[in-house]
Design a protein around this motif. Structure first.
Motif, PDB file in Angstrom:
ATOM      1  N   ARG A  40      12.090 -55.989   5.975  1.00 22.11           N
ATOM      2  CA  ARG A  40      12.558 -55.458   7.262  1.00 22.11           C
ATOM      3  C   ARG A  40      11.867 -54.141   7.600  1.00 22.11           C
ATOM      4  O   ARG A  40      11.457 -53.916   8.749  1.00 22.11           O
ATOM      5  CB  ARG A  40      14.078 -55.264   7.208  1.00 22.11           C
ATOM      6  N   ASP A  44       9.605 -53.411  10.863  1.00 21.21           N
ATOM      7  CA  ASP A  44       9.966 -52.308  11.757  1.00 21.21           C
ATOM      8  C   ASP A  44       8.788 -51.362  11.977  1.00 21.21           C
ATOM      9  O   ASP A  44       8.592 -50.855  13.095  1.00 21.21           O
ATOM     10  CB  ASP A  44      11.162 -51.541  11.192  1.00 21.21           C
ATOM     11  N   PRO A 161      20.360 -61.025   6.196  1.00 17.00           N
ATOM     12  CA  PRO A 161      19.098 -60.715   6.882  1.00 17.00           C
ATOM     13  C   PRO A 161      18.313 -61.950   7.285  1.00 17.00           C
ATOM     14  O   PRO A 161      18.262 -62.945   6.554  1.00 17.00           O
ATOM     15  CB  PRO A 161      18.332 -59.895   5.835  1.00 17.00           C
ATOM     16  N   THR A 195      12.446 -66.345  12.075  1.00 17.39           N
ATOM     17  CA  THR A 195      12.284 -64.891  12.127  1.00 17.39           C
ATOM     18  C   THR A 195      12.136 -64.399  13.569  1.00 17.39           C
ATOM     19  O   THR A 195      12.598 -63.307  13.903  1.00 17.39           O
ATOM     20  CB  THR A 195      11.068 -64.429  11.309  1.00 17.39           C
ATOM     21  N   LEU A 200      14.050 -60.742  13.836  1.00 17.64           N
ATOM     22  CA  LEU A 200      13.301 -59.938  12.879  1.00 17.64           C
ATOM     23  C   LEU A 200      11.940 -59.562  13.460  1.00 17.64           C
ATOM     24  O   LEU A 200      11.524 -58.404  13.397  1.00 17.64           O
ATOM     25  CB  LEU A 200      13.129 -60.703  11.562  1.00 17.64           C
TER      26      LEU A 200
END
Length: 263
Positions: A40, A44, A161, A195, A200
Motif C-alpha cells: 500500500r 501511495d 486490504p 486492485t 488500491l
C-alpha cells in the motif's frame, strides 16, 4: 493502448462488512500484514507522483503494455518490449495478453457485479488464438463450485486490504485453472481488476505483472503451488509474494512516470 479507467477516479472508502470479517485472520498469517502495508505504501508513493494530477493516462498506457509483456513472459513467452511496441510480435500468447490489457478498463465496474461474465470475457480475449471457439469463455465443469466461492469473494464486502483480496482472486484462478488455456493471463488480469476496482490503484498506473516477473518465473510457480496446497504457510507465502510483486509494480510505475517527465 491504455486501461481507460474513469478520469480522476478516487480511492473508494473501505467496504464495511456486516459482522466479523471472515478474511480478517489473513492479517495474522506470518508476514502478511507487514507485506500488505508495504504494498500500500508503494502504491501511495506512485499515486502521489506529480504526473498523476493530469497525465496519469500516459502512465496507464505504458503500464498496460509492460504488464501485457510481463504476463506473457510468466506464461513462457518472453519478447523484447521494443518488438512489442513496434507491433512485430504475432505469438498468440502475447497477442492474447495484449487484448486483455486493452480490455481491462471497460470491465472494472462489471467485475464487482458480475465476475462470471467478466471472467468469460477475459478468457475469450486471452485464448482467442489458443483454444477452439466453442471452448472460449467456458470453464470446465469441475471448476463450478470453487468459482462460485470466488464470485462471492469478488462481490462481497471486506475490510481486508485490497492487495490481499486481489491475491486471493489471482491465487484461486491460478490454482484452479478453470479454462485449461491462458489461465495465468486470466488470473493476473482478474487480480489487477480487483486492485483497480477496490481502490488500491484506481488509475491503473502500477504494473504488478512486472513485479511478479522480477521475482522470477519459478518463484511464481512455486508460490502458486504453495497456495494450491491449502495450508496456512502456503497461503501466507503466496499473499506475501503478491504484496511484494505489487510493491515492485508500483516502483515500475514510478519509473514510467519519471521517463515520461524526461520526455
Amino acid at each position: 493502448m491504455t486501461i481507460p479507467v474513469r478520469p480522476g477516479a478516487g480511492r473508494p472508502a473501505p467496504r464495511a462488512a456486516a459482522g466479523p470479517d471472515p478474511l480478517a485472520p489473513l492479517l495474522d498469517l506470518p508476514g502478511v500484514r507487514e507485506a500488505a502495508d508495504a504494498a500500500r505504501a508503494g502504491i501511495d508513493r506512485l499515486l502521489a507522483h506529480r504526473l498523476m494530477r493530469n497525465r496519469s493516462a500516459e502512465v496507464s498506457t505504458e503500464s498496460a503494455l509492460r504488464g501485457a509483456r510481463a504476463s506473457a513472459a510468466l506464461d513462457g513467452v518472453d519478447v523484447p518490449l521494443a518488438e512489442l511496441r513496434a507491433g512485430s510480435v504475432e505469438d498468440p500468447v502475447v497477442q492474447g495478453s495484449l487484448r486483455v490489457s486493452v480490455g481491462l478498463g471497460a470491465m472494472v465496474d462489471t467485475w464487482a457485479r458480475a465476475p462470471g461474465q467478466v471472467l468469460a470475457r477475459l478468457h475469450v480475449l486471452a485464448a482467442a488464438d489458443l483454444a477452439d471457439r466453442a471452448a472460449l469463455g467456458r470453464p470446465a465443469p469441475h471448476a463450478g463450485p470453487r468459482l462460485n466461492g470466488l464470485f462471492q469473494l469478488v462481490t462481497g464486502t471486506s475490510t481486508v486490504p485490497a492487495v490481499l483480496i486481489a491475491g486471493l482472486v489471482h491465487g484461486e484462478l491460478a490454482a484452479l485453472a478453470p479454462f485449461g488455456t491462458a489461465d495465468g493471463v486470466v488470473a493476473r488480469a482478474a487480480g489487477r481488476l480487483t486492485t483497480i476496482g477496490r481502490g488500491l490503484d484506481p488509475k491503473a498506473v502500477s504494473v504488478p505483472e512486472v513485479g511478479f516477473l522480477e521475482l522470477g518465473v519459478q518463484a511464481h510457480r512455486d508460490a502458486v503451488a504453495g497456495y494450491a496446497s491449502g495450508g496456512p504457510d502456503g497461503v501466507a507465502a503466496w499473499l506475501v509474494h503478491c504484496c511484494r510483486a505489487t510493491e515492485l509494480g508500483a516502483r515500475e510505475g514510478l519509473a514510467i512516470a519519471e521517463a515520461i517527465l524526461r520526455g
